[in-house]
Design an enzyme around this catalytic site. Structure first.
Site, PDB file in Angstrom:
ATOM      1  CG  ASP A  87     -40.751  -2.336 -25.750  1.00 18.37           C
ATOM      2  OD1 ASP A  87     -40.713  -3.663 -25.865  1.00 18.37           O
ATOM      3  OD2 ASP A  87     -39.992  -1.338 -25.246  1.00 18.37           O
ATOM      4  CD  GLU A 182     -37.780  -7.190 -23.868  1.00 18.07           C
ATOM      5  OE1 GLU A 182     -37.351  -7.537 -23.420  1.00 18.07           O
ATOM      6  OE2 GLU A 182     -37.355  -5.955 -23.616  1.00 18.07           O
TER       7      GLU A 182
END
Length: 418
Positions: A87, A182
């Site tokens: 991400d 994350e």
């Protein structure tokens, strides 16, 4: 002798392919992963791993990619995992990224073409002074680049390709883990460590070339809710106690010269409001609380509550709730119990021929939580810089050195085993 070559620009080709895929995570989403589009990159990575001959590569329902490079040695080598996240930060758009490679950088200002007000200057990006003659990758000025952490993804993938193609280099079993979310603190919420089966791990999610980090902030999150007294504004005298005004008073009462990100550095912690919303009846603010020392972290939480109580005392009918939740803890306490993990990482960087920069992170990585979950996991440089914003950049040559470091870590674990 290890001889990695970025053949046909394969490393930057991987990287520029990955950054074009929008994988921005969403802290407001309750789904896992927080955005389904993160799986689009996961599917690409799985397909490429399978093409390399890694037969067990797969994407699970939660958006995690798992894969195994089988051992090719008779030695009993601990299972090592390399981990990066898919991400990108919700702080800046990651849609429509246009990567630009500025070849043979000579110290000039880099003016990004889609917004000429976005300029990378060496005076503001100190690490650029080490990049003369290198190739710098940026976005075009309207988005972040996504080097955090797609540089790490590309480097692990390139290292995996090398190890699969060069069986003469001996290594133990290697596990690959690519995580979602994350950036919003949920990167290992659904990571299956039993399935992963690793003994030690390395996140490839650091900044400056040659850096390795064995210490992070400890982190808490806080949600403060103010319950005010609503009244018709035309008849509010002596009655209304506006929650949004009370919350504003609390924010204004926070320390300004200490305990704030813009006034702290090195190992100083902070108390930082990140979002506010509300109305007369109810208002809410979210805070992040950070320190390297757990006792000081708890003290910062108490400081926040003391300020809240002092401000709200002037509003006799208003009330509040303050909920402080643990996010992650300093991984150093775990890594100190397994010194060989850091030692072999340092040795790998030295073998690449670059200075080792042992550092602490004013932030966290998936490795913070993995370490506390029982998988010791320092953080190794990926060459990502100025992350979470439009000036984000990476160096192709630094990324090449990260690939060599990953490969060397795998080889050193085999060399040191019986």
């Amino acid at each position: 002798m290890l001889k990695y070559h970025n053949t046909g620009n394969s490393l930057q080709n991987r990287f520029t392919e990955y950054v074009k895929i929008d994988t921005q995570s969403d802290p407001e989403s309750a789904s896992i992963p927080s955005t389904e589009k993160q799986k689009n990159l996961g599917k690409v990575l799985v397909a490429q791993l399978l093409e390399l001959g890694i037969t067990d590569a797969h994407l699970d329902e939660y958006g995690y990619v798992y894969a195994t490079i089988p051992s090719n040695t008779t030695k009993n080598v601990p299972v090592i995992c390399f981990c990066s996240h898919m991400d990108t930060s919700p702080d800046c758009s990651g849609y429509g990224v246009k990567p630009i490679i500025h070849t043979n950088y000579q110290g000039q200002d880099l003016v990004l073409p889609d917004d000429n007000s976005v300029v990378l200057r060496m005076s503001e990006h100190k690490d650029l002074k080490d990049q003369i003659g290198n190739d710098i990758i940026t976005a075009s000025g309207t988005t972040l680049l996504g080097a955090d952490n797609k540089a790490g993804l590309a480097e692990i993938m390139e290292a995996a390709a090398f190890l699969m193609q060069h069986p003469e280099h001996k290594h133990g079993k290697i596990r690959i883990l690519f995580t979602p979310d994350e950036e919003i603190g949920r990167g290992v919420d659904k990571a299956d460590l039993k399935k992963l089966g690793a003994d030690f791990a390395y996140t490839i999610d650091g900044e400056t070339c040659g850096s390795i980090e064995d210490e992070t902030f400890s982190a808490d999150g806080a949600v403060l809710t103010i319950h005010g007294i609503s009244s018709h504004p035309g008849f509010a005298r002596g009655k209304m106690e506006s929650a949004v005004k009370i919350l504003s008073d609390i924010i204004s009462a926070l320390p300004k010269d200490t305990l704030t990100p813009e006034a702290t550095s090195k190992k100083e912690g902070f108390l930082h409001p990140v979002t506010m919303q509300g109305n007369v009846e109810q208002a809410e603010a979210h805070f992040i609380i950070r320190d390297f020392d757990d006792a000081l972290l708890a003290e910062h939480g108490r400081t926040l509550e003391t300020i809240v109580k002092q401000v709200i005392a002037a509003y006799p009918n208003a009330t509040y709730t303050l909920k402080i939740k643990e996010q992650y803890r300093n991984m150093k306490k775990v890594l100190d119990q397994h010194p060989q993990v850091l030692e072999y990482g340092v040795l790998a960087i030295e073998r690449v021929g670059i200075p080792v920069k042992r550092q602490s992170i004013r932030g966290g990585t998936d490795g913070s939580r993995l370490s506390l979950m029982g998988l010791p996991c320092p953080n190794v440089f990926a060459g990502e810089h100025a992350f979470h914003g439009k000036q984000e950049w990476a160096s192709v040559q630094d990324m090449e050195k990260a690939v060599e470091t990953i490969i060397n870590i795998a080889l050193i674990w085999e060399e040191k085993s019986n």
